[in-house]
Design a protein around this motif. Structure first.
Motif, PDB file in Angstrom:
ATOM      1  N   GLY A  77       0.812  -1.209   0.000  1.00 34.01           N
ATOM      2  CA  GLY A  77       0.000   0.000   0.000  1.00 34.01           C
ATOM      3  C   GLY A  77       0.844   1.257   0.000  1.00 34.01           C
ATOM      4  N   ALA A  78       1.915   1.269   0.806  1.00 40.03           N
ATOM      5  CA  ALA A  78       2.813   2.427   0.848  1.00 40.03           C
ATOM      6  C   ALA A  78       3.493   2.635  -0.501  1.00 40.03           C
ATOM      7  CB  ALA A  78       3.864   2.238   1.941  1.00 40.03           C
ATOM      8  N   LEU A  79       3.957   1.552  -1.122  1.00 42.30           N
ATOM      9  CA  LEU A  79       4.593   1.671  -2.441  1.00 42.30           C
ATOM     10  C   LEU A  79       3.606   2.188  -3.479  1.00 42.30           C
ATOM     11  CD1 LEU A  79       6.698  -1.619  -2.512  1.00 42.30           C
ATOM     12  CD2 LEU A  79       7.583   0.721  -2.360  1.00 42.30           C
ATOM     13  N   SER A  80       2.375   1.715  -3.407  1.00 43.30           N
ATOM     14  CA  SER A  80       1.354   2.144  -4.355  1.00 43.30           C
ATOM     15  C   SER A  80       1.071   3.638  -4.223  1.00 43.30           C
ATOM     16  CB  SER A  80       0.082   1.328  -4.122  1.00 43.30           C
ATOM     17  OG  SER A  80      -0.868   1.576  -5.120  1.00 43.30           O
ATOM     18  N   MET A  81       0.957   4.118  -2.983  1.00 46.64           N
ATOM     19  CA  MET A  81       0.678   5.542  -2.776  1.00 46.64           C
ATOM     20  C   MET A  81       1.905   6.404  -3.061  1.00 46.64           C
ATOM     21  SD  MET A  81      -2.433   5.615  -2.277  1.00 46.64           S
ATOM     22  CE  MET A  81      -2.472   4.126  -3.293  1.00 46.64           C
ATOM     23  N   ALA A  82       3.106   5.881  -2.798  1.00 45.87           N
ATOM     24  CA  ALA A  82       4.314   6.621  -3.155  1.00 45.87           C
ATOM     25  C   ALA A  82       4.383   6.820  -4.665  1.00 45.87           C
ATOM     26  CB  ALA A  82       5.557   5.884  -2.653  1.00 45.87           C
ATOM     27  N   LEU A  83       4.025   5.781  -5.414  1.00 49.85           N
ATOM     28  CA  LEU A  83       3.995   5.885  -6.870  1.00 49.85           C
ATOM     29  C   LEU A  83       2.931   6.874  -7.313  1.00 49.85           C
ATOM     30  CD1 LEU A  83       4.954   4.903  -9.641  1.00 49.85           C
ATOM     31  CD2 LEU A  83       3.358   2.974  -9.431  1.00 49.85           C
ATOM     32  N   TYR A  84       1.781   6.869  -6.668  1.00 50.56           N
ATOM     33  CA  TYR A  84       0.701   7.810  -6.984  1.00 50.56           C
ATOM     34  C   TYR A  84       1.156   9.256  -6.785  1.00 50.56           C
ATOM     35  CZ  TYR A  84      -3.752  10.286  -6.462  1.00 50.56           C
ATOM     36  OH  TYR A  84      -4.789  11.180  -6.582  1.00 50.56           O
ATOM     37  N   VAL A  85       1.743   9.525  -5.621  1.00 51.56           N
ATOM     38  CA  VAL A  85       2.204  10.894  -5.327  1.00 51.56           C
ATOM     39  C   VAL A  85       3.297  11.311  -6.302  1.00 51.56           C
ATOM     40  CG1 VAL A  85       3.351  12.360  -3.618  1.00 51.56           C
ATOM     41  CG2 VAL A  85       1.575  10.738  -2.889  1.00 51.56           C
TER      42      VAL A  85
END
Length: 199
Positions: A77-85
């Protein structure tokens, strides 16, 4: 390693753990799940409504963030949101109404998606997403994680005091948060019933 670290509550699977491995390695499957989470949030961010009295739009992105974090677990989840940002900052039209960059009033909420996904994933790993009330608690904790950086960014970006920032960036969204909590309280436990896994 302590016995607490080995307790069932600390080792429960999240929904993404049940996705079959595509190759002999889990790496490609995890990468696809991370990318799918990013695109899921980006799509839901486009479902937005601009309010005349606040620079913070109503979107379904926070709903998607919490669902993604709970389903993927804290690391993915953290990697996914880091990619989003990162994609949005670099120019991808991933934010509300196809926006990108960072110089806007609600960017603090976007930044907060990463820790919110971690909180949601952490609590899901401990079984909070298995029951409606547990999921409501998960949503409350993760939503608070979004509001704190969001309000701080609003105060700084708009040069307003805390009371004004709360009126602009929290109060108008509390009813929507309650609806979101109820929706996720139905979706996540139902998903576990469908896959037939309770531990």
């Amino acid at each position: 390693m302590s016995s607490a670290a080995l307790s069932p509550a600390a080792t429960r699977p999240v929904l993404a753990d049940l996705v079959p491995t595509i190759t002999a390695s889990r790496t490609l499957t995890d990468a696809l799940l991370v990318g799918a989470g990013t695109l899921f949030v980006a799509a839901f961010a486009q479902l937005s409504v601009t309010l005349p009295f606040t620079p913070v739009p109503i979107t379904l992105s926070s709903f998607a963030v919490l669902l993604t974090g709970a389903a993927l677990g804290s690391r993915r989840g953290a990697l996914s949101m880091a990619l989003y940002v990162l994609a949005g900052v670099l120019g991808a039209p991933f934010y509300a109404d196809g926006a990108s960059g960072w110089a806007f009033a609600s960017f603090g909420y976007v930044l907060a998606y990463l820790p919110a996904a971690v909180v949601a994933g952490h609590l899901a790993r401990r079984g909070s997403d298995r029951t409606p009330w547990g999921t409501v608690a998960l949503v409350a904790a993760a939503s608070a994680t979004i509001y704190v950086p969001g309000v701080i960014w609003l105060m700084t970006y708009l040069d307003v005091n805390l009371t004004t920032a709360l009126a602009l960036g929290v109060t108008p969204f509390l009813i929507g948060d309650a609806v979101k909590a109820l929706a996720l309280g139905a979706v996540l436990p139902t998903a576990w019933k469908v896959v037939g896994r309770k531990s």
